[in-house]
Motif scaffolding. Structure first.
Motif, PDB file in Angstrom:
ATOM      1  N   LEU A 126     -21.011 -24.356 106.071  1.00 45.27           N
ATOM      2  CA  LEU A 126     -19.890 -24.733 105.827  1.00 45.27           C
ATOM      3  C   LEU A 126     -19.082 -23.887 107.388  1.00 45.27           C
ATOM      4  CD1 LEU A 126     -18.648 -24.198 102.668  1.00 45.27           C
ATOM      5  CD2 LEU A 126     -19.175 -25.900 103.636  1.00 45.27           C
ATOM      6  N   ARG A 127     -19.286 -22.848 107.753  1.00 45.86           N
ATOM      7  CA  ARG A 127     -19.117 -22.399 108.863  1.00 45.86           C
ATOM      8  C   ARG A 127     -19.044 -23.207 110.232  1.00 45.86           C
ATOM      9  NH1 ARG A 127     -17.054 -17.427 110.317  1.00 45.86           N
ATOM     10  NH2 ARG A 127     -17.215 -16.524 112.402  1.00 45.86           N
ATOM     11  N   SER A 128     -20.315 -23.812 110.130  1.00 48.04           N
ATOM     12  CA  SER A 128     -20.385 -24.726 111.534  1.00 48.04           C
ATOM     13  C   SER A 128     -20.432 -25.904 110.728  1.00 48.04           C
ATOM     14  CB  SER A 128     -21.639 -24.110 112.384  1.00 48.04           C
ATOM     15  OG  SER A 128     -21.447 -22.834 112.380  1.00 48.04           O
ATOM     16  N   PRO A 129     -19.453 -27.106 110.745  1.00 47.97           N
ATOM     17  CA  PRO A 129     -19.891 -28.171 110.089  1.00 47.97           C
ATOM     18  C   PRO A 129     -20.450 -28.956 111.041  1.00 47.97           C
ATOM     19  CG  PRO A 129     -17.517 -27.601 111.098  1.00 47.97           C
ATOM     20  CD  PRO A 129     -18.493 -26.870 110.761  1.00 47.97           C
ATOM     21  N   ALA A 130     -21.250 -29.770 111.154  1.00 47.08           N
ATOM     22  CA  ALA A 130     -21.690 -30.986 111.632  1.00 47.08           C
ATOM     23  C   ALA A 130     -20.927 -32.265 111.674  1.00 47.08           C
ATOM     24  CB  ALA A 130     -23.479 -31.335 110.491  1.00 47.08           C
ATOM     25  N   PRO A 131     -20.845 -32.654 112.801  1.00 50.60           N
ATOM     26  CA  PRO A 131     -20.437 -33.914 113.148  1.00 50.60           C
ATOM     27  C   PRO A 131     -20.550 -35.052 112.477  1.00 50.60           C
ATOM     28  CG  PRO A 131     -20.817 -33.538 115.227  1.00 50.60           C
ATOM     29  CD  PRO A 131     -21.717 -32.294 114.177  1.00 50.60           C
ATOM     30  N   GLY A 132     -19.760 -35.665 111.560  1.00 47.50           N
ATOM     31  CA  GLY A 132     -19.541 -36.096 110.732  1.00 47.50           C
ATOM     32  C   GLY A 132     -20.849 -36.400 109.121  1.00 47.50           C
ATOM     33  N   GLU A 133     -20.678 -35.231 108.859  1.00 44.80           N
ATOM     34  CA  GLU A 133     -21.471 -34.834 107.611  1.00 44.80           C
ATOM     35  C   GLU A 133     -20.802 -34.447 106.498  1.00 44.80           C
ATOM     36  OE1 GLU A 133     -25.627 -32.908 107.864  1.00 44.80           O
ATOM     37  OE2 GLU A 133     -24.764 -31.372 107.498  1.00 44.80           O
ATOM     38  N   THR A 134     -20.379 -34.428 105.768  1.00 40.35           N
ATOM     39  CA  THR A 134     -19.691 -34.059 104.555  1.00 40.35           C
ATOM     40  C   THR A 134     -20.525 -33.282 103.351  1.00 40.35           C
ATOM     41  OG1 THR A 134     -18.445 -35.861 104.108  1.00 40.35           O
ATOM     42  CG2 THR A 134     -18.748 -34.342 101.988  1.00 40.35           C
ATOM     43  N   VAL A 135     -20.420 -31.692 103.350  1.00 39.13           N
ATOM     44  CA  VAL A 135     -21.346 -31.784 103.271  1.00 39.13           C
ATOM     45  C   VAL A 135     -20.532 -31.079 101.346  1.00 39.13           C
ATOM     46  CG1 VAL A 135     -22.041 -28.510 102.432  1.00 39.13           C
ATOM     47  CG2 VAL A 135     -21.862 -29.336 104.565  1.00 39.13           C
ATOM     48  N   TYR A 136     -21.603 -30.995 100.282  1.00 40.38           N
ATOM     49  CA  TYR A 136     -21.475 -30.811  99.166  1.00 40.38           C
ATOM     50  C   TYR A 136     -21.502 -29.748  97.957  1.00 40.38           C
ATOM     51  CZ  TYR A 136     -20.142 -35.716  99.233  1.00 40.38           C
ATOM     52  OH  TYR A 136     -19.623 -37.159  99.774  1.00 40.38           O
ATOM     53  N   VAL A 154     -12.120 -30.878 108.039  1.00 34.98           N
ATOM     54  CA  VAL A 154     -10.939 -29.891 107.177  1.00 34.98           C
ATOM     55  C   VAL A 154     -11.351 -28.838 108.319  1.00 34.98           C
ATOM     56  CG1 VAL A 154     -10.590 -28.543 104.932  1.00 34.98           C
ATOM     57  CG2 VAL A 154     -11.352 -31.675 104.969  1.00 34.98           C
ATOM     58  N   PRO A 155     -10.278 -28.268 108.304  1.00 38.56           N
ATOM     59  CA  PRO A 155      -9.745 -27.064 109.506  1.00 38.56           C
ATOM     60  C   PRO A 155     -10.455 -25.887 108.463  1.00 38.56           C
ATOM     61  CG  PRO A 155      -7.967 -27.903 109.452  1.00 38.56           C
ATOM     62  CD  PRO A 155      -8.905 -28.910 108.524  1.00 38.56           C
ATOM     63  N   LEU A 156     -10.510 -25.640 107.662  1.00 41.47           N
ATOM     64  CA  LEU A 156     -10.410 -24.851 106.539  1.00 41.47           C
ATOM     65  C   LEU A 156     -10.517 -24.547 105.416  1.00 41.47           C
ATOM     66  CD1 LEU A 156      -9.523 -21.757 106.643  1.00 41.47           C
ATOM     67  CD2 LEU A 156      -7.135 -21.878 105.236  1.00 41.47           C
ATOM     68  N   VAL A 157     -11.983 -23.570 104.734  1.00 45.61           N
ATOM     69  CA  VAL A 157     -12.489 -23.701 103.947  1.00 45.61           C
ATOM     70  C   VAL A 157     -11.578 -22.408 103.149  1.00 45.61           C
ATOM     71  CG1 VAL A 157     -14.519 -23.169 102.516  1.00 45.61           C
ATOM     72  CG2 VAL A 157     -14.434 -24.998 104.401  1.00 45.61           C
ATOM     73  N   PRO A 188     -20.210 -11.153 107.521  1.00 43.03           N
ATOM     74  CA  PRO A 188     -20.232 -12.081 108.233  1.00 43.03           C
ATOM     75  C   PRO A 188     -20.046 -12.981 109.142  1.00 43.03           C
ATOM     76  CG  PRO A 188     -22.031 -10.086 108.304  1.00 43.03           C
ATOM     77  CD  PRO A 188     -21.870 -11.052 107.015  1.00 43.03           C
ATOM     78  N   LEU A 189     -20.158 -14.318 107.749  1.00 46.27           N
ATOM     79  CA  LEU A 189     -19.709 -15.476 107.530  1.00 46.27           C
ATOM     80  C   LEU A 189     -17.987 -16.239 107.291  1.00 46.27           C
ATOM     81  CD1 LEU A 189     -23.563 -16.094 105.323  1.00 46.27           C
ATOM     82  CD2 LEU A 189     -22.311 -16.796 107.936  1.00 46.27           C
ATOM     83  N   LEU A 190     -17.251 -14.797 107.028  1.00 45.30           N
ATOM     84  CA  LEU A 190     -15.995 -15.058 106.444  1.00 45.30           C
ATOM     85  C   LEU A 190     -15.371 -14.271 107.230  1.00 45.30           C
ATOM     86  CD1 LEU A 190     -16.415 -13.339 102.997  1.00 45.30           C
ATOM     87  CD2 LEU A 190     -16.129 -16.186 103.537  1.00 45.30           C
ATOM     88  N   ASP A 191     -14.166 -15.488 108.323  1.00 48.03           N
ATOM     89  CA  ASP A 191     -13.656 -15.397 109.054  1.00 48.03           C
ATOM     90  C   ASP A 191     -12.638 -14.098 108.838  1.00 48.03           C
ATOM     91  OD1 ASP A 191     -14.530 -16.924 111.763  1.00 48.03           O
ATOM     92  OD2 ASP A 191     -14.413 -18.249 110.013  1.00 48.03           O
ATOM     93  N   GLU A 192     -11.698 -14.211 107.781  1.00 45.63           N
ATOM     94  CA  GLU A 192     -10.956 -13.332 107.199  1.00 45.63           C
ATOM     95  C   GLU A 192     -11.473 -12.992 105.884  1.00 45.63           C
ATOM     96  OE1 GLU A 192      -6.090 -12.977 107.626  1.00 45.63           O
ATOM     97  OE2 GLU A 192      -6.857 -12.938 109.540  1.00 45.63           O
ATOM     98  N   VAL A 193     -10.997 -11.755 105.194  1.00 44.92           N
ATOM     99  CA  VAL A 193     -11.405 -11.738 103.713  1.00 44.92           C
ATOM    100  C   VAL A 193     -10.191 -10.998 103.822  1.00 44.92           C
ATOM    101  CG1 VAL A 193     -12.552 -10.549 102.543  1.00 44.92           C
ATOM    102  CG2 VAL A 193     -13.297 -11.568 103.715  1.00 44.92           C
ATOM    103  N   TRP A 194      -9.184 -11.277 102.426  1.00 41.02           N
ATOM    104  CA  TRP A 194      -8.086 -10.773 101.489  1.00 41.02           C
ATOM    105  C   TRP A 194      -8.628 -10.035 100.463  1.00 41.02           C
ATOM    106  CZ3 TRP A 194      -4.311 -14.967 101.769  1.00 41.02           C
ATOM    107  CH2 TRP A 194      -3.698 -15.364 103.198  1.00 41.02           C
ATOM    108  N   TYR A 195      -8.222  -9.596 100.325  1.00 45.69           N
ATOM    109  CA  TYR A 195      -8.346  -8.863  98.576  1.00 45.69           C
ATOM    110  C   TYR A 195      -6.997  -8.551  97.870  1.00 45.69           C
ATOM    111  CZ  TYR A 195     -10.285  -5.152  95.488  1.00 45.69           C
ATOM    112  OH  TYR A 195     -11.009  -4.272  94.461  1.00 45.69           O
ATOM    113  N   LEU A 196      -7.514  -9.362  96.566  1.00 52.16           N
ATOM    114  CA  LEU A 196      -6.162  -9.423  95.750  1.00 52.16           C
ATOM    115  C   LEU A 196      -6.051  -8.262  94.709  1.00 52.16           C
ATOM    116  CD1 LEU A 196      -3.556 -10.726  94.949  1.00 52.16           C
ATOM    117  CD2 LEU A 196      -5.529 -12.171  93.935  1.00 52.16           C
ATOM    118  N   GLU A 197      -4.957  -7.435  95.202  1.00 57.60           N
ATOM    119  CA  GLU A 197      -5.067  -6.494  93.448  1.00 57.60           C
ATOM    120  C   GLU A 197      -4.133  -6.746  92.651  1.00 57.60           C
ATOM    121  OE1 GLU A 197      -5.786  -2.322  95.500  1.00 57.60           O
ATOM    122  OE2 GLU A 197      -4.202  -2.508  96.916  1.00 57.60           O
TER     123      GLU A 197
END
Length: 216
Positions: A99-109, A131-134, A153-162
């Motif tokens: 998901l982090r590196s989408p291939a052009p024209g390819e939908t990931v399920y 889609v720009p954000l997962v 390392p695969l997550l650009d940003e992580v929020w911790y919810l408490e």
């Protein structure tokens, strides 16, 4: 006796949406993770963000990687469903990398978790390449043992919810009841299983980029 109604959707600080909008406008595919203990409200916040971004984000939950009930029984782990070793963590990491590196024209399920069936369902969530954000949410995004260590390392940003533990536990019990569990069973499961997992999740709090303290 009627099952409890879902809790009302909380009001989130506006800056959370501004922050998510910034990620969606960054010019490349970003992956935002929302971590936290069971019952903290991760899926509710993630759904709120995706809904507000109106087509510019898609939600891919970690729960889609629950091992099937039959496999949990074969492994002797059915009584610990929700613990780290009851998920396909390596499969989840592989999906995030894709998901982090989408291939052009390819939908990931991606898979989703059906709480009525208590099973993951493959191919449920289409993620179009434009889609720009997962947004992904789950207990163990910040867990650093075994294959879970590949996630951060695969997550650009992580929020911790408490949220206040008493509120969180009450919500958890009500959720189990809402999906058909007797209240006595739900209370025992939460205190013996979910709360053990919550203590493990809390160890990753300091690895988050941002801590969201929710006021009930």
């Amino acid at each position: 006796m009627h099952a409890p109604l879902p809790p009302p959707r909380p009001q989130y600080p506006p800056h959370l949406l501004y922050r998510a909008r910034g990620l969606a406008a960054a010019g490349r595919r970003f992956v935002l993770g929302i971590a936290g203990a069971p019952g903290a409200g991760k899926s509710t916040l993630a759904e709120h963000l995706v809904e507000a971004l109106d087509g510019r984000a898609v939600l891919v939950p970690m729960d889609g990687f629950h091992l099937a009930q039959a496999e949990l029984q074969r492994l002797g782990r059915a009584g610990r469903k929700g613990a780290p070793d009851t998920f396909d963590a390596a499969g989840y990491a592989a999906l995030l990398a894709r998901l982090r590196s989408p291939a052009p024209g390819e939908t990931v399920y991606a898979p989703a978790f059906d709480r009525t069936l208590e099973e993951a369902v493959a191919g449920s969530i289409p993620v179009a390449p434009e889609v720009p954000l997962v947004v992904t949410e789950g207990n163990y995004l910040l867990h650093d043992e075994g294959p879970w260590s590949r996630l951060r390392p695969l997550l650009d940003e992580v929020w911790y919810l408490e949220i206040d533990d008493a509120v969180r536990v009450s919500r958890l019990v009500d959720r189990h009841v809402r999906f058909g569990k007797p209240r006595s069973y739900a209370e025992r499961w939460v205190h013996e299983s979910d709360e053990r997992n919550a203590r493990l999740v809390a160890r990753g709090r300091n690895r988050a980029d941002y801590v969201v303290t929710q006021v009930p």
